[in-house]
Design an enzyme around this catalytic site. Structure first.
Site, PDB file in Angstrom:
ATOM      1  N   SER A   1      -3.564   1.943  10.462  1.00 40.06           N
ATOM      2  CA  SER A   1      -3.349   3.357  10.176  1.00 40.06           C
ATOM      3  C   SER A   1      -4.343   4.207  10.951  1.00 40.06           C
ATOM      4  O   SER A   1      -5.557   3.947  10.929  1.00 40.06           O
ATOM      5  CB  SER A   1      -3.513   3.612   8.671  1.00 40.06           C
ATOM      6  OG  SER A   1      -2.555   2.897   7.947  1.00 40.06           O
ATOM      7  N   GLY A   2      -3.834   5.251  11.610  1.00 36.68           N
ATOM      8  CA  GLY A   2      -4.694   6.144  12.366  1.00 36.68           C
ATOM      9  C   GLY A   2      -4.912   5.715  13.797  1.00 36.68           C
ATOM     10  O   GLY A   2      -5.670   6.355  14.530  1.00 36.68           O
TER      11      GLY A   2
ATOM     12  N   THR B   1       2.399   6.589  15.853  1.00 32.92           N
ATOM     13  CA  THR B   1       3.440   7.623  15.846  1.00 32.92           C
ATOM     14  C   THR B   1       3.458   8.404  17.159  1.00 32.92           C
ATOM     15  O   THR B   1       4.528   8.704  17.713  1.00 32.92           O
ATOM     16  CB  THR B   1       3.213   8.577  14.661  1.00 32.92           C
ATOM     17  OG1 THR B   1       3.181   7.833  13.453  1.00 32.92           O
ATOM     18  CG2 THR B   1       4.324   9.606  14.575  1.00 32.92           C
TER      19      THR B   1
ATOM     20  N   ASN C   1      -6.130   5.663   5.861  1.00 30.28           N
ATOM     21  CA  ASN C   1      -5.331   6.700   6.505  1.00 30.28           C
ATOM     22  C   ASN C   1      -4.708   7.570   5.424  1.00 30.28           C
ATOM     23  O   ASN C   1      -4.255   7.077   4.397  1.00 30.28           O
ATOM     24  CB  ASN C   1      -4.239   6.059   7.371  1.00 30.28           C
ATOM     25  CG  ASN C   1      -3.501   7.103   8.201  1.00 30.28           C
ATOM     26  OD1 ASN C   1      -3.926   8.252   8.289  1.00 30.28           O
ATOM     27  ND2 ASN C   1      -2.409   6.712   8.817  1.00 30.28           N
TER      28      ASN C   1
ATOM     29  N   SER D   1      -0.177   7.169   5.837  1.00 22.69           N
ATOM     30  CA  SER D   1       0.212   5.831   6.269  1.00 22.69           C
ATOM     31  C   SER D   1       1.670   5.580   5.926  1.00 22.69           C
ATOM     32  O   SER D   1       2.129   5.855   4.812  1.00 22.69           O
ATOM     33  CB  SER D   1      -0.681   4.791   5.586  1.00 22.69           C
ATOM     34  OG  SER D   1      -0.255   3.494   5.923  1.00 22.69           O
ATOM     35  N   SER D   2       2.423   5.039   6.898  1.00 27.51           N
ATOM     36  CA  SER D   2       3.824   4.697   6.663  1.00 27.51           C
ATOM     37  C   SER D   2       3.881   3.430   5.829  1.00 27.51           C
ATOM     38  O   SER D   2       3.343   2.391   6.222  1.00 27.51           O
ATOM     39  CB  SER D   2       4.549   4.490   7.993  1.00 27.51           C
ATOM     40  OG  SER D   2       4.524   5.664   8.764  1.00 27.51           O
TER      41      SER D   2
ATOM     42  N   GLY E   1       0.251  -2.161  10.266  1.00 30.81           N
ATOM     43  CA  GLY E   1      -0.495  -3.259  10.855  1.00 30.81           C
ATOM     44  C   GLY E   1      -1.147  -4.124   9.795  1.00 30.81           C
ATOM     45  O   GLY E   1      -0.995  -3.949   8.592  1.00 30.81           O
TER      46      GLY E   1
ATOM     47  N   GLU F   1      -3.699  -5.626   7.256  1.00 29.21           N
ATOM     48  CA  GLU F   1      -4.583  -4.928   6.330  1.00 29.21           C
ATOM     49  C   GLU F   1      -5.470  -5.925   5.625  1.00 29.21           C
ATOM     50  O   GLU F   1      -5.008  -6.987   5.173  1.00 29.21           O
ATOM     51  CB  GLU F   1      -3.783  -4.124   5.295  1.00 29.21           C
ATOM     52  CG  GLU F   1      -3.051  -2.935   5.882  1.00 29.21           C
ATOM     53  CD  GLU F   1      -2.379  -2.080   4.827  1.00 29.21           C
ATOM     54  OE1 GLU F   1      -2.414  -2.481   3.652  1.00 29.21           O
ATOM     55  OE2 GLU F   1      -1.834  -1.013   5.185  1.00 29.21           O
TER      56      GLU F   1
END
Length: 1473
Positions: free
Chosen positions: A161-162, A166, A213, A216-217, A441, A443
């Site tokens: 995340s981050g 995107t 994040n 986060s998706s 991704g 984690e």
């Protein structure tokens, strides 16, 4: 990780990498090798000792800007990769290749030059690797392969995340749209635009805040870009995978649920009221975490953005209302709690609050409330014969509620994705596509639950797919170069996948099995895992954990907590829920649950989220397997999300999680070091110099070099040399040895040359030194002969000089001795007389000192005796006060009586003041009448007196005439008598006239006497009136002094009460402390028995205390009375302020907890300010208050926070302060001018009041001066309003005027600033001419007269210059502010532009755009009234307390003398110190 290099490749002087706990890897130079250990001097100036197997070689020829493809690195290992990424990141090169894999490091800043259309044109059709690494290159390669090979492509964008997934996805879609975009019709959006416009909707319902994040998706998104046969985009579709359904019901701290819930709670009030929502903290599904708001994100604005995005993608308003109705129903459903009902195993809503939320949820779902309750609390079991209804316990009902919330949210999310795909438009005839996968991704947190387990399973699957692709690329590289690669082993992670998803026996299978049994818990599940996988190399149990387990993933070990695994994995498919929502009156809700044959049976089916997750993952991998993959690994350089920060450890962890290190490991399993023939020969030709002399081709030369190096296992391809792991380091080590030997030979030759050169230089220098020395010796001998001849002459003349000098010296000595003897005898005589006189003085002073010493001893003894006696009397009074303190009621009555007396006296004082005012008014009226009558009498008296004087003069003239007439008659009679015989005649006198004059004279005298009596009577009445008014004034003053005395008595009484309460508390504490001890009780009884004499002493003590308080009050009265007079100044400093400060410092009033001195001083200053019209008087008190404030600022220091809460000590009473002050005065201790003291609250309050008086006096003086100057200014600005043609003159007319007025230009300037109608072009020309004459005058006169007057008129000069410009409408706002009017504010410019008019030439003001920009820049508080000044007038006080402190110095008060009247008073003798 790469294979370890051979220890023989590390030698002394080698550049190496070594591990560091802070920086991950640091570089240095090997300084010493001891067996298996190597000592390294790092570039960070520290020495590290490490094992030689843990040290990696560093490429000394590594380019400073790095390499674009990391497969070209000389050493492909972790530190080499990290160094290359960091070097490129420092120069804003954020993209790097690793073979065909693109690594993108998020810069956290905008780099627009990398993504413009020109950049896309460059990458169009360029071969992969020909240009710098870029996402456009990956997209172009995928597009070309799709067109040429007719195979669908997939681009996998991964990262945590981050990391910028995107943004990378957006860049890929932009390039694909650039390559295959179709010209859309007018007003129709393109496919890629529709895909991007759907992002806000998907982010609102599928994104949430996680630990790392804020957005986060929580689902995988696979965007399919569909192409037609010509390579044009024909459609698109969004496929979503692996939505994290468990987050709807369970959220960990500090994460958040999905964004849509918080947006709906922050919706407009009408929506909140419609859905019956409120604060997110009141909902169970949201308050499981303490995090509700995101930094920099307004949920209310995001709600409106989401609604707008729904409109864009084609969701109608009715559908939007239904969507948010479902979201609100889920929130209300989470607040339904269950408790045991009438039956022990039955559940029902817990309370009224739960029933309210249940009813609200049913209303929002538009279904029956009772049916909804039955579906949550009951189950229908269908048998062959009948249907049995079973009640559920509260825990099972809560699970049923969560299952309903999860299935509804999942159906809603699937409906949104389907609606977005319909809006985008798919092409069913498309043959191939390019898919872009954006998925979460790897984690690994401190607490890892079921969500992290599923996410990491996904990444393990994708990593296997990635490893297979990388291995395939390696095979293609080896096949292209035609080398043997059959013996290369491939490391796979299939064992981890079997551990997790193998059926049966995998972790997911065991989890589903545990969820099927009602009595299973996470402890039993964990024990089952420990028993099943105790021998598995990828599975382990933490030492101190009971239910945790650890899996060794490809990216590292991750420990999972099983507490919530079972709850989050359960996903029951309840037919009651399906039937209930399928029969909803809301068409939208019923459409989410269409009837199906599979769900017709009335039985609850168990569904596992883990199994469904695995199925969706398998479908995703099947989709990816049908395409040609391309990989982009996004990396986040730091967790702070800030630019220019590169954290090595964080980068390495992400490279491991992203599989980059795994790709390097696969590459190192083969031939990690690859060099082009030309590069290899250029670097290692020194190992075989003959290859540079002979006619060898590149392949033969490379073989010769490798044979010289005695290497085995290498391969030579068509264009490159392939080396095994460690062989590049071995060649570098041998190259370093050859370079070292060559350097030794070069050093030997250079040192020989330098030594011979030094020897020749020394020999030449020796010859030159010898010649110089011989010449110097010869010159020395010649000089010696000359000196001998000269010495003879010098000796002759010297002896003559010395003999003459000795004679003169003897003669002078004789004369000096004689004079000295005579002077000595005279001085002896003088000294004898002085000593005799001094002895006389010393004796007198000694006798005086002894007498004074005897007197002082007597005085000290008397004072000591008095103090002892007074102490005895004070203690006696203290005991009496202690006895009286018990009767607090009497004290309260006395206090209330005194308060009533004060109120009565206050009322009487007001009455006296009112009577006094009436008396003064009547007296003034009577005085005015008497004065007018007196003036009339004086006028009458004056007229009568003048009339009398005139009549006297007339009578005198008549008498003289009569006398002259008589004389003439007498002479005539005498002549006749001489001529004629004597005849006696009697002279005739006018007696009537004389009588008449005498009567009038008497009348005038009577009138004068009556007037004098009236004047005397009037004066007597005036004196009586004055006496009466003075008596009444004296009575009023006496009443006021009595009130002050009563206030002082009240304050002293309050101080006594405070002291008695404090001492009473001390006695009580001592009595409580002494209660447990018997000895102490006995001694206390003895003290009570012996308290008889102490009572007598207490009465005497109270008398002494009263005398001290009265004396202190007298001293304060004396000080107030004295300083209220005008003492003037001493050494340019006010005497009154210095005297007040010395008295307050000596009395220790600053340290007092309670005192009335400051109130009286403030009252005295306030009464002194009543005469506000007298500027001299106000200036005198301003100097006194400011000087006193400076002294207080220099002396007072605020007490500490600990002392502020302590009760006042007994020593701070008024009596103790008085005794301390008398002791300090009797000891005659030297005190400086300013002494730092610990200030109490009264002193600090007095300082604040004094500051307020300084500002008040300054304002009064300023207002008085303004009142005096305003008539002058108003007279100056009265410009005569002449005709329009002559109102303003030009410079030529003013020069030709015979009598020009020097103040006319200034009057026009002030008129311009004050009058709205004068902001014209003509007035500007008139003032400009005046300013020109003023500038001429400033240039002619001296600086001491002109000063800075011309600079101070810069505002007026710029304003006038702007008025006289003709073409104002063409001027922009920037030209005005930067060139014309740089010092004028926006408000001033706006006022000039809006008020401007031109009666002469009809020129226009500035354009409306300029005025609009000025109005936009102005703030609300800068708007001025139309008739105000053009330039603002600052009315604030132009100084502060700090300015007063810096304007004076303590040394300036050194020679200030206190008031002389007080120094004569014995109580103020301390002022003389």
């Amino acid at each position: 990780m790469a294979a370890k290099v051979a220890p023989s490749s590390i030698i002394v002087g080698s550049h190496v990498w070594v591990e560091d706990p802070e920086e991950a890897w640091i570089d240095g130079e090997a300084s010493e090798i001891n067996g298996e250990e190597v000592i390294i001097n790092c570039t960070s100036e520290k020495t590290v000792v490490a094992k030689i197997t843990n040290v990696y070689p560093k490429d000394p020829e590594f380019p400073s800007c790095g390499v674009e493809d990391m497969t070209k690195l000389a050493y492909l290992h972790e530190p080499g990769v990290l160094q290359n990424l960091r070097c490129r990141f420092d120069i804003n090169e954020i993209y790097t290749y690793t073979g065909s894999i693109l690594i993108a490091v998020n810069p956290f800043r905008r780099l627009p030059h990398l993504y413009d259309s020109h950049m896309m044109e460059q990458y169009k059709g360029a071969a992969f690797g020909e240009l710098s690494p870029h996402p456009f290159a990956v997209a172009d390669t995928a597009y070309r392969q799709m067109i040429n090979e007719r195979i669908s492509q997939a681009i996998l964008v991964s990262g945590e995340s981050g990391a910028g997934k995107t943004e990378s996805t957006k860049m890929l879609m932009r390039y694909l749209a650039f390559m295959g975009g179709r010209n859309s019709n007018d007003g129709e959006r393109s496919v890629e635009q529709k895909v991007l416009e759907s992002n806000p909707v998907l982010e609102a319902f599928g994104n949430a805040k996680t630990v790392r994040n804020n957005n986060s998706s929580r689902f995988g998104k696979f965007v399919e870009i569909q192409f037609d046969q010509g390579g044009r985009i024909s459609g698109a579709a969004i496929r979503t995978y692996l939505l994290e359904r468990s987050r709807v019901c369970q959220v960990s701290d500090p994460e958040r649920n999905y964004h849509c819930f918080y947006m709906l709670c922050a919706a407009p009030p009408e929506d909140v009221e419609k859905y019956k929502l409120g604060n997110p903290r009141t909902f169970h599904y949201l308050n499981q975490s303490n995090f509700y708001e995101l930094d920099g994100v307004d949920d209310s604005k995001e709600y409106l953005v989401t609604r707008t995005a729904m409109d864009v993608v084609g969701i109608s308003q009715a559908e939007q209302d239904a969507i948010f109705r479902v979201v609100a129903a889920i929130l209300h459903l989470g607040n339904v709690e269950f408790a045991k009902g009438q039956d022990s195993d039955a559940a029902e809503p817990k309370d009224d609050k739960s029933r309210f939320h249940l009813k609200t949820a049913a209303e929002l779902f538009m279904c029956d409330e009772k049916s909804l309750e039955d579906s949550l609390c009951k189950r229908v079991i269908v048998t062959r014969d009948e249907s049995i209804t079973k009640t559920l316990d509260p825990d099972t009902a809560a699970l049923s509620r969560d299952a309903l919330a999860k299935i509804v949210y999942s159906k809603l999310f699937d409906w949104l994705v389907e609606k977005i795909n319909i809006s985008i438009g798919q092409d069913p005839e498309s043959k191939f596509l390019i898919g872009v996968l954006d998925i979460y991704g790897f984690e690994s947190f401190k607490t890892n639950s079921f969500e992290q387990f599923c996410i990491n399973l996904t990444n393990e699957k994708l990593q296997q797919h990635f490893n297979q692709h990388v291995f395939k690329m390696e095979q293609e590289e080896y096949t292209k170069e035609e080398i043997d690669w059959s013996y290369i082993e491939f490391v796979d992670n299939q064992d981890i996948l079997d551990l997790i998803e193998k059926k049966p026996g995998g972790i997911i299978a065991l989890l589903d099995e545990a969820c099927m049994f009602p009595r299973s818990t996470h402890e039993t599940f964990a024990q089952k895992l420990y028993q099943t996988f105790k021998d598995h190399k990828r599975f382990s149990k933490p030492k101190l954990a009971r239910t945790d387990f650890t899996i060794c993933h490809y990216a590292g070990d991750v420990t999972y907590q099983t507490e919530l695994f079972l709850d989050k994995n359960k996903d029951y498919v309840v037919p009651e829920h399906q039937a209930l929502l399928g029969a909803s009156e809301c068409s939208f809700v019923s459409s989410l649950f269409p009837p199906s044959p599979e769900e017709s049976s009335k039985s609850t089916k168990f569904s596992s989220i883990g199994s469904r997750f695995k199925q969706q993952l398998q479908a995703l991998l099947e989709t990816l397997s049908s395409t040609e993959p391309h990989y982009i690994r996004c990396v986040k350089p730091n967790n702070a999300l800030k630019p220019a920060i590169f954290e090595n450890s964080n980068i390495l962890q992400q490279l491991r999680c992203g599989g980059v290190m795994e790709a390097i490991r696969i590459s190192c399993a083969g031939f990690p070091s690859r060099k082009m023939f030309r590069e290899f020969i250029g670097r290692f030709a020194i190992l075989a110099p003959e290859v540079l002399q002979g006619s060898y081709n590149e392949v033969t030369a490379c073989k010769k070099i490798l044979e010289k190096g005695n290497l085995i296992g290498y391969q030579i391809g068509k264009t490159k040399v392939f080396l095994r792991a460690g062989q590049m380091a071995e060649l570098d080590a041998r190259r370093t040895e050859v370079l070292g030997r060559s350097a030794t030979i070069i050093q030997r030759k250079v040192r020989t040359y330098l030594g011979r050169k030094h020897f020749i230089l020394l020999r030449l220098s020796a010859i030159q030194i010898q010649a110089l020395c011989r010449g110097q010796v010869t010159r020395y001998q010649y000089e010696k002969l000359r000196r001998e001849a000269a010495c003879l002459k010098i000796q002759k003349h010297s002896r003559q000089f010395l003999a003459r000098k000795a004679y003169k010296k003897l003669c002078f000595s004789a004369v000096s001795i004689q004079a000295g003897m005579r002077g000595m005898s005279a001085r002896h005589e003088l000294l004898f007389r002085k000593r005799r006189r001094a002895a006389t003085i010393i004796q007198s002073q000694c006798r005086r000192f002894l007498a004074r010493l005897h007197y002082l001893r007597l005085k000290k003894a008397a004072i000591a005796t008095q103090c002892a006696w007074r102490a005895r009397v004070a203690r006696k009074e203290l005991r009496q006060l202690k006895m009286a303190a018990k009767e607090t009621g009497a004290l309260q009555e006395a206090k209330s009586k005194l308060e009533k007396e004060v109120e009565e006296l206050t009322w009487r004082l007001q009455l006296e003041k009112r009577m006094r005012m009436d008396l003064e008014e009547s007296k003034n009226q009577e005085n005015s009448k008497l004065q007018s009558a007196l003036q009339k009498l004086q006028l009458e008296f004056q007229e009568t007196k003048e009339l009398l004087i005139k009549e006297r003069e007339a009578a005198k003239i008549m008498a003289e005439e009569t006398k002259d007439l008589l004389m003439k008659e007498h002479e005539a009679a005498k002549n006749v008598a001489e001529q004629v015989p004597v005849i006696q005649n009697v002279p005739v006198i006018d007696d009537e006239l004389m009588n008449k004059l005498s009567a009038e004279n008497e009348q005038l005298k009577a009138l004068v006497s009556s007037l004098e009596q009236k004047i005397d009577e009037t004066e007597r009445k005036y004196e009586e009136t004055n006496k009466l008014s003075e008596e009444r004034l004296k009575q009023a003053l006496d009443a006021e002094s009595k009130i002050i005395e009563l206030k002082t008595a009240m304050q002293s009484l309050e101080e006594r009460i405070l002291d008695m309460e404090t001492e009473d508390q001390i006695l009580r504490q001592q009595a409580l402390l002494s209660a447990p001890s018997r000895k102490m009780s006995d001694s206390f009884q003895q003290a009570q028995l012996g308290s008889g004499p102490s009572k007598r002493f207490g009465r005497e003590d109270s008398k002494l205390r009263r005398s001290q308080i009265e004396r202190q009050q007298e001293n304060v009265d004396t000080l107030i009375k004295c300083v209220s007079q005008n003492f003037g100044f001493s050494q340019e400093k006010p005497v009154a302020a210095f005297t007040i400060y010395k008295c307050l410092l000596h009395w220790k009033s600053f340290e007092a907890e309670k005192t009335s001195v400051f109130d009286r001083l403030i009252s005295m200053i306030g009464s002194a300010l009543e005469d506000q019209d007298n500027n001299d008087h106000m200036v005198y008190w301003l100097s006194n208050t400011s000087a006193l404030l400076f002294l207080l600022q220099s002396s007072l220091k605020t007490p500490g926070s600990s002392a502020a809460h302590k009760p006042p000590a007994p020593s701070t009473s008024f009596f103790s302060r008085m005794t301390q002050s008398f002791r300090s005065s009797s000891a005659n201790l030297p005190v400086g001018i300013v002494r730092q003291v610990e200030a109490k609250y009264p002193a600090l309050l007095f300082k604040q009041q004094l500051t307020a008086y300084v500002e008040k006096i300054f304002g009064i003086i300023r207002d008085n001066l303004k009142k005096e100057l305003s008539p002058l200014i108003s007279s100056c600005i009265q410009v005569p309003r002449t005709s329009k043609g002559t109102a303003f003159k030009t410079s030529e007319e003013s020069e030709s005027d015979s009598s020009p007025d020097p103040a006319s230009h200034w009057q026009s300037i002030i008129d311009l600033l004050l009058r709205r109608e004068c902001c014209t072009f003509g007035n500007g020309e008139y003032i400009k001419s005046g300013l020109a004459e003023l500038e001429l005058w400033c240039g002619e006169v001296k600086q001491e007269y002109a000063g800075s007057s011309w600079d101070e008129l810069k505002h007026t000069r710029q304003a006038v210059g702007f008025l006289v410009i003709h073409q104002k409408s063409r001027i922009t706002y920037d030209e005005i502010t930067t060139d014309l009017c740089t010092v004028l504010s926006v408000q001033q410019l706006y006022r000039i532009c809006t008020l401007y008019r031109d009666d002469n030439y009809n020129t226009q003001s500035v354009s409306p755009d300029v005025i609009a920009s000025m109005k936009h820049l102005m703030t609300d508080d800068s708007e001025e009234d139309g008739s105000s000044f053009l330039l603002d007038d600052d009315l604030s006080i132009p100084f502060s307390v700090e300015d007063i402190s810096t304007s004076m110095k303590v040394n300036e008060f050194q020679d200030v003398k206190p008031a002389a009247e007080l120094m004569e008073n014995p109580a103020f003798q301390f002022l003389q110190e």
